[in-house]
Scaffold this motif. Sequence first.
Motif, mmCIF file in Angstrom:
data_model
loop_
_atom_site.group_PDB
_atom_site.id
_atom_site.type_symbol
_atom_site.label_atom_id
_atom_site.label_comp_id
_atom_site.label_asym_id
_atom_site.label_seq_id
_atom_site.Cartn_x
_atom_site.Cartn_y
_atom_site.Cartn_z
ATOM 1 N N UNK A 179 50.286 -56.788 -68.401
ATOM 2 C CA UNK A 179 49.356 -57.913 -68.435
ATOM 3 C C UNK A 179 48.220 -57.669 -67.457
ATOM 4 N N UNK A 180 47.113 -58.293 -67.728
ATOM 5 C CA UNK A 180 45.941 -58.141 -66.878
ATOM 6 C C UNK A 180 44.688 -58.478 -67.655
ATOM 7 N N UNK A 181 43.509 -58.297 -67.036
ATOM 8 C CA UNK A 181 42.255 -58.631 -67.710
ATOM 9 C C UNK A 181 42.039 -57.764 -68.942
ATOM 10 N N UNK A 182 41.244 -58.242 -69.899
ATOM 11 C CA UNK A 182 40.970 -57.423 -71.092
ATOM 12 C C UNK A 182 40.144 -56.190 -70.729
ATOM 13 N N UNK A 183 40.355 -55.136 -71.502
ATOM 14 C CA UNK A 183 39.540 -53.932 -71.344
ATOM 15 C C UNK A 183 39.932 -53.031 -70.203
ATOM 16 N N UNK A 184 41.159 -53.175 -69.680
ATOM 17 C CA UNK A 184 41.566 -52.389 -68.513
ATOM 18 C C UNK A 184 42.538 -51.257 -68.845
ATOM 19 N N UNK A 241 50.359 -59.916 -77.491
ATOM 20 C CA UNK A 241 51.660 -60.489 -77.830
ATOM 21 C C UNK A 241 51.694 -61.998 -77.621
ATOM 22 N N UNK A 242 50.772 -62.546 -76.843
ATOM 23 C CA UNK A 242 50.715 -63.998 -76.666
ATOM 24 C C UNK A 242 50.360 -64.697 -77.972
ATOM 25 N N UNK A 243 49.613 -64.013 -78.861
ATOM 26 C CA UNK A 243 49.299 -64.595 -80.174
ATOM 27 C C UNK A 243 50.465 -64.461 -81.133
ATOM 28 N N UNK A 244 51.300 -63.434 -80.922
ATOM 29 C CA UNK A 244 52.443 -63.193 -81.801
ATOM 30 C C UNK A 244 53.680 -63.949 -81.355
ATOM 31 N N UNK A 245 53.804 -64.174 -80.054
ATOM 32 C CA UNK A 245 54.997 -64.831 -79.503
ATOM 33 C C UNK A 245 54.579 -65.968 -78.587
ATOM 34 N N UNK A 246 53.767 -66.866 -79.130
ATOM 35 C CA UNK A 246 53.320 -68.021 -78.367
ATOM 36 C C UNK A 246 54.514 -68.912 -78.027
ATOM 37 N N UNK A 247 54.412 -69.656 -76.949
ATOM 38 C CA UNK A 247 55.503 -70.556 -76.562
ATOM 39 C C UNK A 247 55.896 -71.435 -77.746
ATOM 40 N N UNK A 248 57.189 -71.448 -78.053
ATOM 41 C CA UNK A 248 57.644 -72.197 -79.224
ATOM 42 C C UNK A 248 57.439 -73.698 -79.072
ATOM 43 N N UNK A 249 57.345 -74.170 -77.839
ATOM 44 C CA UNK A 249 57.090 -75.592 -77.631
ATOM 45 C C UNK A 249 55.689 -75.989 -78.088
ATOM 46 N N UNK A 250 54.789 -74.991 -78.198
ATOM 47 C CA UNK A 250 53.420 -75.250 -78.628
ATOM 48 C C UNK A 250 53.181 -74.820 -80.075
ATOM 49 N N UNK A 279 56.697 -51.749 -75.641
ATOM 50 C CA UNK A 279 55.703 -52.189 -74.672
ATOM 51 C C UNK A 279 54.869 -53.279 -75.327
ATOM 52 N N UNK A 280 54.531 -54.274 -74.557
ATOM 53 C CA UNK A 280 53.675 -55.342 -75.074
ATOM 54 C C UNK A 280 52.539 -55.558 -74.093
ATOM 55 N N UNK A 281 51.427 -56.022 -74.602
ATOM 56 C CA UNK A 281 50.262 -56.261 -73.760
ATOM 57 C C UNK A 281 49.736 -57.657 -74.014
ATOM 58 N N UNK A 282 49.260 -58.280 -72.962
ATOM 59 C CA UNK A 282 48.681 -59.612 -73.086
ATOM 60 C C UNK A 282 47.698 -59.857 -71.957
#
Length: 418
Positions: A179-184, A241-250, A279-282
Motif C-alpha cells: 500500500x502507498x501513494x499511486x504511481x510509486x 484490491x480495495x475496489x475488488x474487496x471493499x468492506x462488506x459493510x459498505x 500480492x495485492x496493491x491498494x
Amino acid sequence: MTDPDLLASLAAAVQARPDDLTLRLHLAELLLAVDRQDDALAHLSAALAQDPADERTRALMRRALSGPETASDDPDAEPVWDGSSTAAAGSDSAGRDEVDWGAYESELRAVAPRFGTAGGHDDAADRAFDVEPSAVRLADVGGMVEVKQRLELAFLAPLRNPKLRRLYSKSLRGGLLLYGPPGCGKTFLAKALAGELGAGFLSVSAADVLDRWLGSSERNVHEVFRSARRHAPCVVFLDEVDALAVRRSKAGGAMRATVNQLLAELDGLESDNDGVFVLAATNAPWDVDTALRRPGRLDRMALVLPPDEPAREAILGYHLRGRPIADIDLGRLVAATDGFSGADLAHLCQSAAEYAMHDSLERGVARMIGPADFDRALREVRPSTGPWLEAARNTVLFANSGGEYDELAGYLKRRRLL
C-alpha cells in the motif's frame, strides 16, 4: 402416519452424516409419504448431486416432481400419477418413467438472463486469465530497501532454503498487501518478485473481474486462481484490491458475494494454493475488507513510499536514457523532486523533452534537452502524492488504534506531516 419426532431424528442424523445416501433417501421417502414435497426435493437434489445415476434417487425425484400423492386403500400400492404430471412426463405409459427434462430446461432458459447465462452474456466468451513470464528482477528496482527486505523475508528466503523452512515450520501460506501513494511502483515490485521466483505473473484489476451479471464476478475470481494454480509457480497480483474487496459493510449483496469468493480462494478451500503467491496493491488499505488481512490471507503489509534519493536517481536515469540531454545536473534534479512518485518523475522527463522538441520545431533546428527545459517542467509538474498523504494522515490520527499503520506514522513524522 409417520411420527414427526421420527422425521426430526432422521433429519438430524442426515445432517450429521450428509454423505449417507441410504439414510437421506429413506428420509426423503418418508417426507413424500406425508406430502412434504419441498423438503423431500431438497434432500433428493443433494442425493442427485452426490450420485446422479442412482436409480432409487431418480425414481423418488420423479415421485416428488409429480406433486402430492393420491390416497389409496392399499398402503403398499405404487404412487398414482395424475394428469397434471404430464407437463413433466411423457403422455404415454413409457413416458411416465422418464422426466421430460427438456421441458424444465426450456423454463430455465426463459429466466436465464437474470443469472447471466443468456441474453447478453455468452459462456463461450469466457476467457482464461493470461499468465505471463517476468524478466524484471529486484535489482532493477531502485531503492525501496525495506520493501525488498520484506519480500525476501516473506517469500524468497523460505523458498531458497527449504530445509530451514521445514526446521522452523515456516508456512508459505498467506500473501502481502502493498500500500502507498499511486504511481510509486507497486506493480513493478510484483513483477520483480515473479522474476526472482522464476514464476509466472498474473495481473488482475477490478475491471477484469467485476461483471454486471449475477454470479459472473465470483466465477471470474475462481478462474483467476484456477489459472494461477494451473501455471504454478505463479504470482497473482491483485491491483486496486480495495475496489475488488471493499468492506462488506459498505457493499451490496453482489459485491459481498465477490468478496466471499475471494476469501475462499485465498483460503484454498477447493484447491491447494501451493506455488501460488498472492500480492495485492491498494492506495486505500483502510477501505479493504478487514477479513482479507487475517492470517493465511493477505496477512502482511508493506508500505511502498515515494522513491527516496537513490531511487529517484535510478528512475530519472532510466527515463533520460536514450534522450538527447546536455549539461543536466542529475543530483540537482534528485534534490528538487523530493516527494515525487515514480510516475511524477516519468512525467517530468516527458515534459522537459516536449519543451525541447517544441522549441526545436519553432527554430527549425534540433537541440538537446537542457537544464532550462527541466526548470520549466518543474514549475508545472508538481508531486501528486499530496492528497494521499493527507488522507493517510487522517487515518493515522483517527484509525490506528491497532497499530497497523505505525510504519506510515513514522514516515509522516519524519516528513513533519504529523
